[in-house]
Design a protein around this motif. Structure first.
Motif, short mmCIF file in Angstrom:
data_model
loop_
_atom_site.label_atom_id
_atom_site.label_comp_id
_atom_site.label_asym_id
_atom_site.label_seq_id
_atom_site.Cartn_x
_atom_site.Cartn_y
_atom_site.Cartn_z
N THR A 139 -35.22 -9.95 -10.33
CA THR A 139 -34.10 -10.87 -10.13
C THR A 139 -32.94 -10.56 -11.06
O THR A 139 -31.77 -10.56 -10.65
CB THR A 139 -34.58 -12.32 -10.34
N ILE A 140 -33.25 -10.30 -12.31
CA ILE A 140 -32.20 -9.99 -13.28
C ILE A 140 -31.52 -8.68 -12.91
O ILE A 140 -30.29 -8.55 -13.04
CB ILE A 140 -32.78 -9.94 -14.70
N ASN A 141 -32.29 -7.70 -12.46
CA ASN A 141 -31.69 -6.44 -12.04
C ASN A 141 -30.71 -6.64 -10.88
O ASN A 141 -29.64 -6.04 -10.85
CB ASN A 141 -32.78 -5.44 -11.64
N VAL A 142 -31.10 -7.52 -9.95
CA VAL A 142 -30.20 -7.81 -8.82
C VAL A 142 -28.94 -8.51 -9.34
O VAL A 142 -27.81 -8.17 -8.93
CB VAL A 142 -30.91 -8.69 -7.77
N GLY A 143 -29.12 -9.49 -10.24
CA GLY A 143 -27.97 -10.18 -10.80
C GLY A 143 -27.04 -9.25 -11.54
O GLY A 143 -25.81 -9.32 -11.39
N ARG A 144 -27.62 -8.37 -12.36
CA ARG A 144 -26.79 -7.40 -13.09
C ARG A 144 -26.07 -6.47 -12.13
O ARG A 144 -24.90 -6.12 -12.34
CB ARG A 144 -27.65 -6.60 -14.05
N SER A 145 -26.77 -6.05 -11.09
CA SER A 145 -26.13 -5.14 -10.13
C SER A 145 -24.96 -5.82 -9.44
O SER A 145 -23.92 -5.20 -9.19
CB SER A 145 -27.14 -4.65 -9.10
#
Length: 716
Positions: free
Chosen positions: A149-155
C-alpha cells in the motif's frame, strides 16, 4: 430614354415626348424637338397646365414625374442603406475578432484548471493511500499489505510530482505562446470575414500581454518520503510487538496447559486427586485465551490451604512424623506465598509475581521456612535439640521453646538424631513432587517459569506499543504537514488575456455600390476605409462544464489503463477518480471519499494505534478545509474596451500598445493570420502540443495531456 405620354382633353389628345436622355425607347434614335412643339395651341396657356388639368386633376405628366422622383429617392435610400450597412460591418467583425481572441484564453484556462485538478486530487489520493499503509503498518498481521500500500501511495505521489513538473513547464511554454495564439486566432477570424468587395485586417491584443501566474504550487515538494520512513518505523515497532505478543501467547498457553491440560497430569487434575478439590475451587478453562495466570494462583491457594488443613502423619515412625511436619509447614508456607502473589494484567501494565516453591536446600535457606522459629525444642543432655514434633522419640527433655532451621546451621541448637529435622528434610517435602510429572509442584513450577517469560514478553509488547504511539504522533505531524501543502489556496491563473482582449479591425477602401442599386436612378459610389475597436473578456458559465471535462478526462484515463490495475492500486485509482471528478463544486466530499477508502480496512481496526491513525487521517482531511474549486467553463463575452484597458493600467498608454501592434500587421488579413500562426507553431513546435503526461499508478501506462491549437491558427 424617351417615354411617350398623352396630354390634353379627351377630344384634343396630342402626343407629346419628354426628353430624358435623348434616347427613343422605341426606335433608339435621337429625337430633337423644341419644347414649343410640345405645347398645344391655346389662347389661355399656363406653364402648369402640363401638370394640372384644366378640369382640376393631375395630368399624366405629373404622375410620371412623381413616379420618377420616387424611384430616384428609393434607389438612393437603398444605396445609402447599403453603404451604411457595409460601413457598420467592421464593428461586427471587430466584435467577432475580440471574442475569437478571448476564446483562445478560455481554452488555456481550461487546460490549466484540469492540470491543477489532477495535481491536487493525485496528492490527496497518494496521501490517503500512504495513510492506509500507516494503519496497516501498525497491525502486525498486515505488514505485507502495508508495504504494498505504501509503495502504491509513494508511486502516486512520485507520478504526481513528475506530472506537476512537466505540467508547470508545459503550461509556462503554452502561456508564453498565448499572446501569439490569441492574435493568430483573432487575425484568422478577421480574415475569414473578408470578401472580394470588403477586405478586413486586424487582430486582438491580450491584456496583460505577459503571464502573471505563479506556477510554484505545481512543484510543492510533496513526496511522502518522511511518511514512508515513519511507516517503516511503525512496521519495525509492530514487528517487535508482534514477536512479543507471540512470545506472550506461547508462555500463556504453556502455563494454561500445565494448569488445565493433562500431559500426563496437570494442576487441576492433581488438585482434584490429592486435595479433593472440585467445582468453583478447581475450575477448568477450555482455552488459554480465556485463562489468566491469576486463575492458577487462586487454584494453588485453595489447594495448599486444603492440604495444610488435612495433612497428618501416615504412620508413627520418626521419619513419617518428620515428612508430615515438613509437608505441613511447606503447605502453610505455600498458601501464604499464594496470598501475597500478584498477577496484574492491564493494557499498559503487567505485574507478575508468582512464587517459586522451594524444593532444594539452597532454596529453603532463601525462604522464611529457614528463618522462622517454628520448630519445637527440648533440653537434652547433649544440649538444646530441635525436633519435627514433640511426639518425636528423641524429645525426652523439657520443652524449651521453638527455634529455626537456621539455628541448627549456626550451632544454636542441635538436630535431633531421631527425627532428623533439618534443611534437607524440609527441602525433601517438595523435591519429589517438583521433579516428577505426577506432582502438583511440578506443574506449578512450569506456570512460574512461563509467567516470567510472559512478563518479559508483555513488557516488550507494552514498550513496542508505546513506541508505536510515539511514531503515530510523529506521523500525525507529518501527515498534517503534507495536508498543509495540499490545502494551500488554489492558484489564481493570470495568463495573457486574463483581463480581456482588445480587438482593432480595419477595412480597406474601394468597395463599390452594387449595380442593382445604381445606374438609371442612382450614381455608383465607393466606401471609404474604416476601422472599429472592440473588447471581450471571460465570464464563468453557470453549468457543470468543468465537471464534465474532468469526467471525460477520467473516462479516457480508465479506458487507456485497461485491466492492468488490481488490488490496492485499483482502489487507489478509484479514489483518485472520485476526487478528480469532485474537484469542482462538490470537492467538499473529499473527506467522505477518503473515509470510505480507509474503511476498506475496517476489519483490521482492533488495534489502538491503528484506530488512532485512521481517526487522525480522517480529521486532518476534514480540517484541511479544501475550498471547492471553480471549474465552471469561462465563456468569452463582449465588454467595453475601456474596462479592459483600465485593468491594464493607463488606458491611453495601453491603447498606444494596441495601435503599435496593429500597425505592424501585414495589409492582408490572410498574411497577418499566417505570420502569427507561424509564430505560434514556432513556439509550441507544432499545432499539437503535449502539456504533460499522466502515468497510471501500477500500470506504467502514460497518457499524454495534449491540446490541438490548429483551430486557433485558422488558415495558417
Amino acid at each position: 430614354m424617351r417615354i411617350g405620354l398623352v396630354f390634353g382633353s379627351k377630344a384634343d389628345k396630342v402626343p407629346v415626348a419628354i426628353d430624358m436622355h435623348s434616347v427613343d425607347i422605341n426606335s433608339n434614335k435621337n429625337i430633337k424637338q423644341n419644347a414649343s412643339q410640345c405645347v398645344p395651341p391655346s389662347t389661355g396657356y399656363s406653364p402648369l397646365s402640363i401638370f394640372i388639368h384644366d378640369e382640376g386633376g393631375y395630368t399624366t405628366v405629373a404622375m410620371a414625374v412623381a413616379l420618377l422622383v420616387s424611384l430616384v429617392l428609393v434607389f438612393g435610400a437603398a444605396s445609402a442603406a447599403w453603404s451604411t450597412s457595409r460601413a457598420s460591418e467592421v464593428q461586427e467583425v471587430a466584435d467577432a475578432t475580440a471574442l475569437a481572441g478571448a476564446n483562445a484564453v478560455s481554452g488555456f484556462t481550461t487546460v490549466a484548471q484540469v492540470s491543477d485538478a489532477i495535481v491536487l486530487s493525485m496528492g490527496l489520493a497518494g496521501l490517503a493511500t500512504i495513510g492506509t499503509g500507516l494503519i496497516l503498518s501498525a497491525l502486525p498481521i498486515t505488514h505485507a499489505a502495508a508495504i504494498e500500500t505504501i509503495n502504491v501511495g509513494r508511486s502516486i505521489l512520485d507520478l504526481r510530482r513528475n506530472f506537476a513538473k512537466s505540467a508547470a513547464t508545459g503550461l509556462q511554454k503554452l502561456e508564453k505562446a498565448l499572446p501569439a495564439l490569441v492574435m493568430a486566432n483573432a487575425a484568422s477570424c478577421t480574415s475569414a470575414n473578408s470578401t472580394q468587395q470588403l477586405r478586413y485586417v486586424g487582430t486582438a491584443i491580450p491584456f496583460p500581454l505577459t503571464s502573471e501566474t505563479d506556477y510554484s504550487f505545481l512543484d510543492d515538494g510533496l513526496s511522502g518520503e518522511e511518511l514512508e520512513n515513519n511507516a517503516k518505523k511503525l512496521q519495525d515497532a509492530s514487528e517487535r510487538k508482534k514477536d512479543a505478543m507471540e512470545r506472550a501467547d506461547a508462555a500463556k498457553e504453556k502455563a494454561w496447559r500445565a494448569d488445565c491440560v493433562d500431559n500426563p497430569h496437570c494442576m487441576r487434575s492433581r488438585a482434584q486427586t490429592l486435595a479433593g478439590l472440585s467445582g468453583a475451587h478447581n475450575p477448568n478453562y477450555a482455552s488459554f485465551k480465556e485463562w489468566r495466570f491469576d486463575y492458577a494462583r487462586i487454584r494453588s491457594l485453595n489447594y495448599y490451604r486444603t492440604r495444610a488443613a488435612s495433612e497428618h502423619p501416615h504412620g508413627s515412625s520418626a521419619e513419617e512424623l518428620t515428612r508430615s511436619a515438613a509437608r505441613k509447614q511447606f503447605y502453610r508456607f505455600a498458601a501464604r506465598e499464594m496470598e501475597k502473589a500478584k498477577c496484574i494484567e492491564k493494557s499498559d501494565y503487567v505485574e507478575m509475581q508468582l512464587p517459586e516453591l522451594p524444593h532444594t536446600a539452597a532454596m529453603v535457606r532463601a525462604t522464611s521456612l529457614y528463618t522462622d522459629s517454628i520448630w519445637p525444642c527440648t533440653d537434652e543432655e547433649e544440649g538444646r535439640t530441635l525436633h519435627s514434633s514433640l511426639a518425636c522419640l528423641g524429645a525426652t527433655g523439657s520443652y524449651s521453646g521453638t527455634a529455626s532451621l537456621a539455628d541448627i546451621d549456626s550451632g544454636a541448637v542441635r538436630c535431633c538424631p531421631k527425627c532428623g529435622m533439618n534443611v534437607q528434610a524440609q527441602a525433601s517435602a517438595a523435591s519429589a513432587s517438583t521433579n516428577i510429572n505426577n506432582g502438583y509442584e511440578h506443574y506449578w513450577r512450569i506456570v512460574v517459569e512461563a509467567s516470567r517469560d510472559y512478563l518479559g514478553a508483555k513488557n516488550d509488547e507494552i514498550a513496542a506499543e508505546k513506541e508505536l504511539e510515539g511514531i503515530s504522533e510523529e506521523s500525525d505531524d507529518l501527515f498534517q504537514k503534507a495536508m498543509d501543502i495540499l490545502a494551500v489556496e488554489r492558484p489564481d491563473f493570470v495568463p495573457a488575456g486574463a483581463w480581456g482582449c482588445v480587438a482593432v479591425v480595419m477595412r480597406d477602401a474601394g468597395s463599390v455600390t452594387p449595380a442593382e442599386l445604381t445606374g438609371a436612378f442612382s450614381p455608383g459610389a465607393k466606401l471609404p476605409a474604416g476601422a472599429a475597436i472592440s473588447a471581450a473578456t471571460l465570464a464563468p458559465e453557470d453549468s457543470s462544464g468543468g465537471s464534465t471535462v474532468l469526467s471525460q478526462l477520467l473516462s479516457g484515463i480508465e479506458s487507456q489503463a485497461g485491466f492492468g490495475v488490481a488490488g490496492i492500486a485499483q482502489s487507489a485509482l478509484a479514489l483518485w477518480g472520485k476526487l478528480l471528478v469532485d474537484y469542482g463544486s462538490a470537492f467538499e466530499a473529499a473527506q467522505s471519499h477518503v473515509d470510505g477508502f480507509l474503511n476498506d480496512a475496517g476489519w483490521l481496526m482492533g488495534e489502538k494505534v491503528a484506530q488512532s491513525i485512521k481517526k487522525m487521517i480522517s480529521s486532518t482531511v476534514k480540517s484541511a478545509g479544501f475550498e471547492p474549486a471553480d471549474m465552471r467553463a469561462r465563456k468569452p463575452v463582449l465588454v467595453h474596451s475601456q474596462e479592459v484597458l483600465d485593468k491594464a493600467g493607463d488606458g491611453r498608454e495601453q491603447f498606444g500598445i494596441v495601435r503599435e501592434i496593429v500597425q505592424k500587421l501585414p495589409n492582408s488579413g490572410d498574411a497577418a493570420a499566417q505570420v502569427l500562426a507561424r509564430e505560434v507553431a514556432s513556439q509550441l513546435g507544432g499545432p499539437i502540443f503535449t502539456v504533460a503526461e499522466i502515468e497510471i499508478p501500477g500500470t506504467g501506462v502514460k497518457i499524454p495531456l495534449t491540446i490541438d491549437v490548429s483551430k486557433y491558427l485558422g488558415g495558417g
